[in-house]
Design a protein around this motif. Structure first.
Motif, PDB file in Angstrom:
ATOM      1  N   ASP A  26       0.964  -1.218   0.143  1.00 53.23           N
ATOM      2  CA  ASP A  26      -0.123  -0.092   0.030  1.00 53.23           C
ATOM      3  C   ASP A  26       0.953   1.225  -0.079  1.00 53.23           C
ATOM      4  O   ASP A  26       2.185   0.930   0.330  1.00 53.23           O
ATOM      5  CB  ASP A  26      -0.882   0.222   1.270  1.00 53.23           C
ATOM      6  N   VAL A  27       0.430   2.505  -0.381  1.00 49.42           N
ATOM      7  CA  VAL A  27       1.221   3.582  -0.408  1.00 49.42           C
ATOM      8  C   VAL A  27       1.651   3.897   0.642  1.00 49.42           C
ATOM      9  O   VAL A  27       2.691   4.543   0.791  1.00 49.42           O
ATOM     10  CB  VAL A  27      -0.014   4.627  -1.060  1.00 49.42           C
ATOM     11  N   ASP A  28       1.023   3.903   1.912  1.00 51.20           N
ATOM     12  CA  ASP A  28       1.351   4.524   3.221  1.00 51.20           C
ATOM     13  C   ASP A  28       2.888   3.502   3.484  1.00 51.20           C
ATOM     14  O   ASP A  28       3.611   3.939   3.999  1.00 51.20           O
ATOM     15  CB  ASP A  28       0.482   4.247   4.270  1.00 51.20           C
ATOM     16  N   ALA A  29       2.690   2.365   3.192  1.00 47.90           N
ATOM     17  CA  ALA A  29       3.841   1.501   3.671  1.00 47.90           C
ATOM     18  C   ALA A  29       4.958   1.662   2.806  1.00 47.90           C
ATOM     19  O   ALA A  29       6.308   1.912   3.330  1.00 47.90           O
ATOM     20  CB  ALA A  29       3.271  -0.151   3.412  1.00 47.90           C
ATOM     21  N   LEU A  30       4.931   1.915   1.546  1.00 53.46           N
ATOM     22  CA  LEU A  30       5.904   2.511   0.496  1.00 53.46           C
ATOM     23  C   LEU A  30       6.487   3.836   0.957  1.00 53.46           C
ATOM     24  O   LEU A  30       7.820   4.119   1.102  1.00 53.46           O
ATOM     25  CB  LEU A  30       5.352   2.726  -0.962  1.00 53.46           C
ATOM     26  N   VAL A 229      -7.699   9.423   1.408  1.00 56.36           N
ATOM     27  CA  VAL A 229      -8.377   8.951   0.161  1.00 56.36           C
ATOM     28  C   VAL A 229      -8.940   7.749   0.302  1.00 56.36           C
ATOM     29  O   VAL A 229     -10.116   7.249  -0.250  1.00 56.36           O
ATOM     30  CB  VAL A 229      -7.324   9.075  -0.719  1.00 56.36           C
ATOM     31  N   GLN A 230      -8.228   6.399   1.076  1.00 53.64           N
ATOM     32  CA  GLN A 230      -8.904   5.267   1.172  1.00 53.64           C
ATOM     33  C   GLN A 230      -9.948   4.906   2.217  1.00 53.64           C
ATOM     34  O   GLN A 230     -10.165   3.927   2.499  1.00 53.64           O
ATOM     35  CB  GLN A 230      -7.601   4.137   1.283  1.00 53.64           C
ATOM     36  N   ASP A 231     -10.335   5.959   2.713  1.00 52.82           N
ATOM     37  CA  ASP A 231     -11.319   5.930   4.245  1.00 52.82           C
ATOM     38  C   ASP A 231     -10.749   5.011   5.046  1.00 52.82           C
ATOM     39  O   ASP A 231     -11.763   4.300   5.664  1.00 52.82           O
ATOM     40  CB  ASP A 231     -12.558   5.583   3.197  1.00 52.82           C
ATOM     41  N   SER A 411      -8.321  -2.331  -5.757  1.00 53.99           N
ATOM     42  CA  SER A 411      -9.205  -1.776  -6.831  1.00 53.99           C
ATOM     43  C   SER A 411     -10.708  -2.146  -6.282  1.00 53.99           C
ATOM     44  O   SER A 411     -11.743  -1.200  -6.344  1.00 53.99           O
ATOM     45  CB  SER A 411      -9.019  -2.287  -8.121  1.00 53.99           C
ATOM     46  N   LEU A 412     -10.826  -3.227  -6.013  1.00 60.99           N
ATOM     47  CA  LEU A 412     -12.161  -3.707  -5.705  1.00 60.99           C
ATOM     48  C   LEU A 412     -12.713  -2.992  -4.203  1.00 60.99           C
ATOM     49  O   LEU A 412     -13.884  -2.679  -4.288  1.00 60.99           O
ATOM     50  CB  LEU A 412     -12.295  -5.299  -5.219  1.00 60.99           C
ATOM     51  N   SER A 413     -11.647  -2.783  -3.316  1.00 63.24           N
ATOM     52  CA  SER A 413     -12.327  -1.894  -2.079  1.00 63.24           C
ATOM     53  C   SER A 413     -12.618  -0.669  -2.662  1.00 63.24           C
ATOM     54  O   SER A 413     -13.596  -0.085  -1.900  1.00 63.24           O
ATOM     55  CB  SER A 413     -10.984  -1.614  -1.321  1.00 63.24           C
ATOM     56  N   LEU A 414     -11.912  -0.067  -3.479  1.00 65.21           N
ATOM     57  CA  LEU A 414     -12.192   1.548  -4.003  1.00 65.21           C
ATOM     58  C   LEU A 414     -13.420   1.487  -4.657  1.00 65.21           C
ATOM     59  O   LEU A 414     -14.177   2.369  -4.340  1.00 65.21           O
ATOM     60  CB  LEU A 414     -10.821   1.919  -4.951  1.00 65.21           C
ATOM     61  N   LEU A 415     -13.718   0.551  -5.598  1.00 63.24           N
ATOM     62  CA  LEU A 415     -15.070   0.494  -6.237  1.00 63.24           C
ATOM     63  C   LEU A 415     -16.058   0.342  -5.234  1.00 63.24           C
ATOM     64  O   LEU A 415     -17.256   1.089  -5.211  1.00 63.24           O
ATOM     65  CB  LEU A 415     -15.036  -0.852  -7.165  1.00 63.24           C
ATOM     66  N   SER A 416     -16.120  -0.496  -4.278  1.00 61.74           N
ATOM     67  CA  SER A 416     -17.099  -0.863  -3.269  1.00 61.74           C
ATOM     68  C   SER A 416     -17.318   0.466  -2.496  1.00 61.74           C
ATOM     69  O   SER A 416     -18.561   0.772  -2.307  1.00 61.74           O
ATOM     70  CB  SER A 416     -16.451  -1.964  -2.246  1.00 61.74           C
ATOM     71  N   ARG A 464     -15.179   4.218  10.814  1.00 62.36           N
ATOM     72  CA  ARG A 464     -14.247   3.564   9.981  1.00 62.36           C
ATOM     73  C   ARG A 464     -13.816   2.317  10.490  1.00 62.36           C
ATOM     74  O   ARG A 464     -12.902   1.648   9.888  1.00 62.36           O
ATOM     75  CB  ARG A 464     -12.870   4.067   9.750  1.00 62.36           C
ATOM     76  N   LYS A 465     -14.622   1.697  11.448  1.00 60.64           N
ATOM     77  CA  LYS A 465     -14.254   0.287  11.973  1.00 60.64           C
ATOM     78  C   LYS A 465     -15.082  -0.745  11.198  1.00 60.64           C
ATOM     79  O   LYS A 465     -16.115  -0.490  10.871  1.00 60.64           O
ATOM     80  CB  LYS A 465     -14.705   0.506  13.331  1.00 60.64           C
TER      81      LYS A 465
END
Length: 512
Positions: A26-30, A229-231, A411-416, A464-465
């Motif tokens: 994920d972006v935060d890890a990078l 952005v990823q909620d 991608s599926l999480s974003l779409l959802s 967000r839980k």
């Protein structure tokens, strides 16, 4: 255990060692990894970097490297599971875990020798007390049978009766303690959520050692922004952490705004400004950005003809001609517009930047946003989102455009999330507005598997839980469904398509 002094108990310990970094995708890890790499390079720390996208890759990589390293750093993976049970390391192996996933596994918290948690304890962790979940085995040993002391038979009988009563009481207390332990662990583990950005944690370490640079600060900003952005975090958490980073921005970029031709040592300048929350609008046309931003697409209902008309009226009300908004956003001065790219590339080449990768990334991001909004329109117009009672359910069929893109968990999480926002704006059913969403997409036709994610309700007060991680585990266990819990986010699973029906039935029963 939690590390209280990151510098002394982590950095100075590994500074003279060879270290292996396991970094999630994920972006935060990078961003956290980039900061730690910069620190390691500054101090000539020897390290090996291994990216991992799931538990299987982590286990395989650990088995491959465990003989060569004693110290391992895990970024955005490892905190929410019993790491020693999964990896079975040697007794002298030490794991430093910097991970946003919550709740933190209790075994990791109370292991003092091999697990070192690089986690901010000012996060609301609410870890159960040690005595509530762990019990010494000695307390449970039976002490009967030690009566061969030459006493009279009557005395032996009396002592035996007392021991029987005592053992009965101990067993009852043990059962009561185990019942309390189950309840405590259930309350603690039932929701999955995220804590402070790992990039912010690593930047804090750099700051404590007076080695923080503007580049590191920018990576911390990107890591936090990704969480937002990823909620993954609440608005209150985001605002709080933005305030912390804003103070660092002021400290690093405090020179007089009127001074010209002045650059920081690394030629990077960061300013704190309020901005429009529109996807990629400075790299796109305003029209495309409005159409592919989750909030505006949902509010205008852009999957409908009426929604498209509303958007035109909105733009007209602002006095923006359609011809203008469909141009590139950077259309201010004509001479600047014609020469801007060449100017940027010329300056970037001087400092060794690679803009081709940036432009490619922007185009891929645009492609994903377009595919997301087109799929949302298709799902809503064909009524694919249905109520299963305690949750909403949507399944993408094989052959759906861009379906392979959405087989990927991110991608599926974003779409959802975007689909749930749009559904809440479009439905008139008040109860459905408060429901979470489970979504599935084909993963492998050959293996007959699907990717499935669970998303918490879309409400203004949402914390967000996410409770789907534990619910998925219990539903799979009770139905013997063939699932693979390979993702670091527990609310993402792989499932045999043949088992989907009984799995969903169990999930409905569990959450009703």
């Amino acid at each position: 255990m939690f590390v209280s002094d990151f510098r002394r108990e982590f950095y100075e310990l590994v500074q003279s060692q060879r270290v292996l970094l396991f970094v999630a995708s994920d972006v935060d890890a990078l961003c956290a990894c980039k900061i730690l790499q910069a620190l390691f390079q500054c101090d000539h720390v020897q390290y090996t970097l291994v990216p991992v996208s799931g538990w299987q890759e982590l286990e395989t990589a650990f088995l491959e490297h465990k003989e060569q390293f004693r110290y391992f750093v895990l970024i955005n993976c490892g905190a929410n599971v019993d790491l020693l049970d999964i990896l079975q390391p040697d007794e002298d192996t030490v794991f430093f875990v910097c991970d946003t996933h919550r709740p933190v596994n209790v075994v990791n918290v109370y292991n003092d020798t091999q697990i070192k948690l690089l986690i901010k304890q000012d996060d609301d962790l609410e870890v159960p007390a040690y005595d509530d979940i762990f019990r010494d085995e000695e307390e449970d040993e039976d002490h009967s049978g030690n009566d061969s002391d030459g006493s009279e038979p009557s005395e032996k009988r009396t002592r035996l009766e007392e021991e029987i009563v005592e053992q009965t009481m101990k067993r009852r207390q043990r059962r009561e303690w185990e019942a309390r332990r189950r309840d405590i662990l259930f309350d603690y583990e039932q929701y999955e959520y995220h804590g402070t950005s790992s990039a912010m944690v690593m930047f804090d370490l750099a700051w404590m050692m007076s080695k923080d640079l503007n580049d590191m600060l920018w990576w911390a900003i990107v890591g936090l922004t990704d969480q937002w952005v990823q909620d993954k975090i609440t608005q209150m958490k985001y605002v709080t952490d933005v305030g912390i980073l804003q103070r660092h921005v002021s400290r690093h970029n405090h020179r007089n705004e009127d001074e010209e031709n002045t650059l920081s040592v690394d030629c990077t300048r960061i300013s704190f400004e309020y901005d429009l929350c529109l996807a990629l609008y400075q790299h796109w046309s305003l029209h495309d950005s409005l159409c592919n931003t989750s909030y505006t697409a949902a509010r205008f209902k852009l999957w409908s003809v009426h929604g498209q008309k509303q958007l035109q009226e909105f733009l007209a009300d602002m006095g923006l001609p359609l011809k203008q908004v469909k141009q590139k956003f950077q259309s201010m001065d004509i001479s600047l517009k014609e020469n801007l790219r060449e100017m940027i590339e010329e300056s970037a080449n001087k400092f060794g930047s690679n803009l081709d990768k940036l432009y490619l990334g922007l185009e891929l991001a645009k492609k994903q946003l377009r595919a997301t909004q087109q799929t949302i329109a298709s799902c809503l117009c064909t009524n694919l989102v249905i109520s299963q009672g305690p949750f909403l359910y949507c399944s993408l069929m094989e052959g759906t455009p861009d379906v392979m893109l959405f087989s990927k968990p991110a991608s599926l999480s974003l779409l959802s999330r975007h689909l749930l926002k749009s559904f809440v704006c479009s439905t008139k059913n008040r109860r459905c507005k408060l429901l979470p969403l489970v979504m599935a997409a084909p993963l492998s036709v050959e293996q007959g598997t699907v990717t499935m994610v669970g998303i918490p309700p879309e409400t203004d007060s949402s914390d967000r839980k996410n409770f789907f991680g534990r619910a998925f585990e219990k539903a799979a266990e009770s139905t013997s469904s063939r699932t693979l819990h390979n993702h670091f986010d527990l609310s993402v699973i792989e499932l045999k398509a043949e088992d989907r029906s009984k799995f969903l039935d169990a999930l409905v029963s569990l959450l009703s």
